[in-house]
Design a protein around this motif. Structure first.
Motif, PDB file in Angstrom:
ATOM      1  N   MET A   1       0.822  -1.212   0.000  1.00  0.00           N
ATOM      2  CA  MET A   1       0.000   0.000   0.000  1.00  0.00           C
ATOM      3  C   MET A   1       0.860   1.268   0.000  1.00  0.00           C
ATOM      4  N   VAL A   2       1.881   1.226   0.854  1.00  0.00           N
ATOM      5  CA  VAL A   2       2.795   2.376   0.948  1.00  0.00           C
ATOM      6  C   VAL A   2       3.516   2.574  -0.384  1.00  0.00           C
ATOM      7  N   GLN A   3       3.951   1.442  -0.970  1.00  0.00           N
ATOM      8  CA  GLN A   3       4.661   1.514  -2.247  1.00  0.00           C
ATOM      9  C   GLN A   3       3.770   2.085  -3.342  1.00  0.00           C
ATOM     10  N   ARG A   4       2.482   1.717  -3.287  1.00  0.00           N
ATOM     11  CA  ARG A   4       1.561   2.227  -4.301  1.00  0.00           C
ATOM     12  C   ARG A   4       1.410   3.742  -4.167  1.00  0.00           C
ATOM     13  N   ARG A   5       1.297   4.256  -2.890  1.00  0.00           N
ATOM     14  CA  ARG A   5       1.181   5.698  -2.690  1.00  0.00           C
ATOM     15  C   ARG A   5       2.440   6.415  -3.159  1.00  0.00           C
ATOM     16  N   ARG A   6       3.602   5.803  -2.878  1.00  0.00           N
ATOM     17  CA  ARG A   6       4.868   6.411  -3.316  1.00  0.00           C
ATOM     18  C   ARG A   6       4.932   6.479  -4.856  1.00  0.00           C
ATOM     19  N   LEU A   7       4.464   5.387  -5.484  1.00  0.00           N
ATOM     20  CA  LEU A   7       4.483   5.364  -6.938  1.00  0.00           C
ATOM     21  C   LEU A   7       3.557   6.443  -7.507  1.00  0.00           C
ATOM     22  N   LYS A   8       2.377   6.599  -6.915  1.00  0.00           N
ATOM     23  CA  LYS A   8       1.442   7.615  -7.391  1.00  0.00           C
ATOM     24  C   LYS A   8       2.013   9.020  -7.199  1.00  0.00           C
ATOM     25  N   ARG A   9       2.663   9.237  -6.028  1.00  0.00           N
ATOM     26  CA  ARG A   9       3.272  10.542  -5.756  1.00  0.00           C
ATOM     27  C   ARG A   9       4.402  10.819  -6.754  1.00  0.00           C
ATOM     28  N   TYR A  10       5.187   9.764  -7.020  1.00  0.00           N
ATOM     29  CA  TYR A  10       6.300   9.897  -7.966  1.00  0.00           C
ATOM     30  C   TYR A  10       5.795  10.248  -9.368  1.00  0.00           C
ATOM     31  N   LEU A  11       4.729   9.536  -9.799  1.00  0.00           N
ATOM     32  CA  LEU A  11       4.186   9.799 -11.124  1.00  0.00           C
ATOM     33  C   LEU A  11       3.572  11.189 -11.210  1.00  0.00           C
ATOM     34  N   ARG A  12       2.899  11.604 -10.099  1.00  0.00           N
ATOM     35  CA  ARG A  12       2.302  12.946 -10.074  1.00  0.00           C
ATOM     36  C   ARG A  12       3.382  14.020 -10.167  1.00  0.00           C
ATOM     37  N   ASN A  13       4.463  13.821  -9.405  1.00  0.00           N
ATOM     38  CA  ASN A  13       5.571  14.788  -9.432  1.00  0.00           C
ATOM     39  C   ASN A  13       6.269  14.801 -10.791  1.00  0.00           C
ATOM     40  N   LEU A  14       6.402  13.576 -11.377  1.00  0.00           N
ATOM     41  CA  LEU A  14       7.026  13.487 -12.692  1.00  0.00           C
ATOM     42  C   LEU A  14       6.183  14.226 -13.725  1.00  0.00           C
ATOM     43  N   LEU A  15       4.852  14.014 -13.653  1.00  0.00           N
ATOM     44  CA  LEU A  15       3.961  14.700 -14.585  1.00  0.00           C
ATOM     45  C   LEU A  15       4.047  16.216 -14.402  1.00  0.00           C
ATOM     46  N   LEU A  16       4.079  16.649 -13.134  1.00  0.00           N
ATOM     47  CA  LEU A  16       4.182  18.081 -12.850  1.00  0.00           C
ATOM     48  C   LEU A  16       5.492  18.649 -13.411  1.00  0.00           C
ATOM     49  N   PHE A  17       6.570  17.886 -13.237  1.00  0.00           N
ATOM     50  CA  PHE A  17       7.876  18.332 -13.741  1.00  0.00           C
ATOM     51  C   PHE A  17       7.850  18.461 -15.264  1.00  0.00           C
ATOM     52  N   VAL A  18       7.246  17.447 -15.922  1.00  0.00           N
ATOM     53  CA  VAL A  18       7.187  17.479 -17.385  1.00  0.00           C
ATOM     54  C   VAL A  18       6.362  18.673 -17.865  1.00  0.00           C
ATOM     55  N   VAL A  19       5.225  18.924 -17.186  1.00  0.00           N
ATOM     56  CA  VAL A  19       4.369  20.049 -17.565  1.00  0.00           C
ATOM     57  C   VAL A  19       5.094  21.372 -17.377  1.00  0.00           C
ATOM     58  N   VAL A  20       5.744  21.546 -16.211  1.00  0.00           N
ATOM     59  CA  VAL A  20       6.457  22.793 -15.923  1.00  0.00           C
ATOM     60  C   VAL A  20       7.623  22.984 -16.897  1.00  0.00           C
ATOM     61  N   ALA A  21       8.390  21.885 -17.104  1.00  0.00           N
ATOM     62  CA  ALA A  21       9.538  21.968 -18.015  1.00  0.00           C
ATOM     63  C   ALA A  21       9.074  22.304 -19.428  1.00  0.00           C
ATOM     64  N   SER A  22       7.987  21.684 -19.863  1.00  0.00           N
ATOM     65  CA  SER A  22       7.460  21.952 -21.198  1.00  0.00           C
ATOM     66  C   SER A  22       7.004  23.407 -21.316  1.00  0.00           C
ATOM     67  N   ALA A  23       6.355  23.883 -20.243  1.00  0.00           N
ATOM     68  CA  ALA A  23       5.891  25.271 -20.259  1.00  0.00           C
ATOM     69  C   ALA A  23       7.067  26.240 -20.336  1.00  0.00           C
ATOM     70  N   VAL A  24       8.130  25.942 -19.558  1.00  0.00           N
ATOM     71  CA  VAL A  24       9.323  26.797 -19.579  1.00  0.00           C
ATOM     72  C   VAL A  24       9.940  26.817 -20.974  1.00  0.00           C
TER      73      VAL A  24
END
Length: 636
Positions: A1-24
């Motif tokens: 369960m913990v690993q699943r939350r970490r994976l979701k957080r990681y993917l969310r942060n990765l998506l946010l990074f890609v969006v921000v980087a693309s915007a920049v």
């Protein structure tokens, strides 16, 4: 369960990074994308006021820099073709290269249509041999059959041509025509980057430099088509099929002229797609054959040229070279061989250089001395005694942020045009000299260029009636006086390409006009001070007329192809320009000029101070070689 939350957080942060980087990245590209504003003239119906501006305006300094020379390969040519068309082995170069026994072979370059070349089977030669074609590929091999040389060579094969046709001879009435053009050169850029050439044209060749010569379309084809046909591109005036277009060189050829087209960069050629060569001597197959010897041009080459234009990586061989020479030199070599080979025969020569100016405005500086030397050679060898020389361009730079400045947006509409005439034409037909002097300050176009060539073709130098100002034709020979009432509308120049200023009358009592008038008189007296003791000191008698002149332009965002966030930050400073006509005393001389006014102590002349009435005998103490001073001098 913990690993699943970490994976979701990681993917969310990765998506946010890609969006921000693309915007920049996106906003960075949109901000730094070049700004190319498009303007339209709101007053194309009024008589044209030719723009006057400071050629050295500091607003433009950031677009210009001194170009570091480009480097080519340093090997020597192992063979050469002399001026008589004989192919020789260069024994000296072979010895310097450390070769003992060398075998050389040549293959003729053959053009098929306009887009394919082949190199014929190689023929070995040991003794000097005449080449009965213009272009050959020469390959040399060492004793072990290793290729040590692979190059292209050119000359002008006159022997084969003379077997096929008669060529007429130049005379004082039937003149040769030498057209020498460079792509994307405004008069302003030419004056700044080809200073030696322009000085020679003015001072030694007495050239007429048109200040109101205006482009009629965007790119090369629709601007050059009117030059050679008098027709408007992309209209029903033009017959379908490039071979069916009535280029004027065909008329010259039918009249006994030998014709020639020397142009680099086949991909940029303004006229291409012919089923057979359009002229007798055609450089295109030479440049197409280059790609059989070196790898074809690529996007990487274009990027590399951009870097070298910025004076980086100058120690590396430039993509603008073919072997041991810059490509534009081959264009000039072919032209010079053509003119030299045909001697006093009637010639129609069209030379056009693309590559060094199509995308860059500073590299052309490297050709200044070469162009100067070519023009000097024409004069010194008396090739201009019965010939017309025209040095010109099609339009100014199309993709330069210079066009977003107050000076650049006007000057880019005004390509280069200079004309040199034989002295005997000017003395036998003084009206031509008189009209050309006036036309340097009138609105002119590529259509007028064509009409002028028609007059040269037909030896039509006779004086004609003045043009009816109520029925001004689209094209007017430059040998006639262009009416001062000509507008962009009557010249068939659209609102996007119309450079003309608008004007607003000023009172002679305006304090700016008074200050400018006194400034002009002071400048005239300063000129006369260069020949002390011969001329009266002048004073201001009256102000005849004064007007505020300005570019009545507005931005046309609908016509812009590119968007950049910097468009919102770009401001154009419109300078105050005032045209003043005045009379001086003693003598009653009348003068006119335009100045840039920034205050009583900050006035700048934009061009010459022009005399507008005859000086007659007032300047009889001035020698012929000092004739410039006749405009201003009242002899004591």
């Amino acid at each position: 369960m913990v690993q699943r939350r970490r994976l979701k957080r990681y993917l969310r942060n990765l998506l946010l990074f890609v969006v921000v980087a693309s915007a920049v990245v996106y906003f960075n590209i949109q901000y730094n994308w070049p700004v190319f504003h498009v303007f339209r003239n709101k007053n194309i119906l009024a008589p044209c006021i030719i723009p006057k501006y400071d050629l050295e305006d500091p607003q433009l300094d950031r677009f210009f820099w001194s170009q570091v020379p480009l480097k080519c390969d340093t090997w020597e040519n192992l063979v050469f073709i002399d001026s008589a068309g004989i192919l020789h082995i260069n024994e000296t170069a072979i010895r310097r290269g450390g070769h003992d026994h060398v075998t050389c072979k040549y293959g003729k370059i053959q053009l098929h249509g306009d887009y394919k070349v082949t190199i014929a089977d190689l023929t070995e030669f040991k003794q000097p041999e005449y080449i009965d074609t213009d272009f050959v590929n020469v390959q040399c091999f060492s004793d072990d059959q290793k290729q040590i040389y692979n190059n292209l060579h050119m000359h002008v094969d006159i022997k084969s041509i003379k077997k096929q046709r008669e060529i007429a001879t130049e005379s004082k009435d039937q003149l040769s025509v030498y057209l020498f053009g460079i792509d994307s050169m405004s008069r302003l850029i030419t004056e700044r980057k080809l200073k030696k050439t322009m000085r020679y044209l003015r001072e030694e060749l007495d050239a007429y430099v048109l200040k109101g010569y205006t482009k009629v379309a965007d790119n090369s084809f629709p601007n050059l088509l009117p030059v050679f046909t008098g027709l408007k591109a992309y209209t029903k005036e033009v017959p379908p099929g490039i071979d069916n277009i009535p280029f004027i060189w065909k008329n010259f050829s039918r009249k006994g002229y030998i014709d020639h087209l020397s142009e680099d960069h086949p991909g940029l050629a303004s006229f291409q797609g012919f089923n057979s060569p359009p002229v007798t001597h055609y450089l295109r197959p030479f440049f197409m054959a280059m790609e059989k010897i070196v790898s074809p041009r690529s996007v990487l080459n274009n990027a590399y040229m951009f870097v070298q234009h910025r004076n980086f990586l100058q120690n590396n061989v430039s993509p603008m070279c073919f072997g041991n020479q810059l490509k534009h030199k081959y264009v000039m070599d072919y032209t010079r061989r053509f003119v030299e080979t045909y001697g006093s025969h009637l010639k129609f020569s069209f030379t056009w250089i693309n590559e060094i100016t199509h995308d860059f405005i500073n590299i052309v500086e490297l050709a200044d001395v070469e162009i100067l030397n070519y023009f000097k050679w024409l004069k010194d060898s008396k090739r201009l005694d019965n010939a017309v020389l025209i040095f010109f361009s099609d339009h100014g730079p199309r993709y330069s942020e210079m066009q977003n400045t107050a000076v650049g947006r006007i000057s880019n509409l005004l390509p280069l045009f200079t004309m040199v005439l034989p002295d005997h034409i000017k003395s036998r037909f003084p009206h031509i000299h008189r009209n050309l002097k006036k036309n340097t300050e009138r609105l002119s176009t590529h259509y007028d260029f064509f009409e002028t060539m028609k007059d040269i073709l037909n030896s039509d130098f006779a004086e004609k009636p003045n043009i009816d100002s109520t029925a001004i034709p689209r094209g007017i020979s430059l040998f006639q006086e262009i009416p001062s009432s000509r507008s962009c509308k009557t010249a068939d120049i659209s609102e996007h390409y119309c450079p003309c200023y608008s004007s607003k009358q000023l009172s002679p009592n305006d304090e700016r006009v008074r200050a400018i008038s006194l400034f002009i008189v002071d400048r005239i007296n300063a000129i006369l001070g260069e020949i002390p003791g011969r001329c009266a000191k002048l004073s201001l008698d009256s102000v005849e007329q004064a007007s505020l002149v300005y570019a009545d332009m507005e931005r046309d965002q609908n016509a812009e192809s590119y968007f950049s966030f910097r468009s919102y930050l770009w401001k154009i400073e419109e300078k105050t320009r005032i045209l003043v006509s005045l009379k001086t005393s003693p003598g009653g001389a009348q003068f006119e000029t335009t100045v840039e006014y920034r205050g009583k102590r900050n006035i700048k002349l934009l061009g010459d101070i022009n005399r507008t009435n005859k000086y007659g005998d007032q300047a009889k103490c001035i020698k012929f070689e000092e004739k410039f001073y006749r405009l201003y001098c009242l002899c004591l």
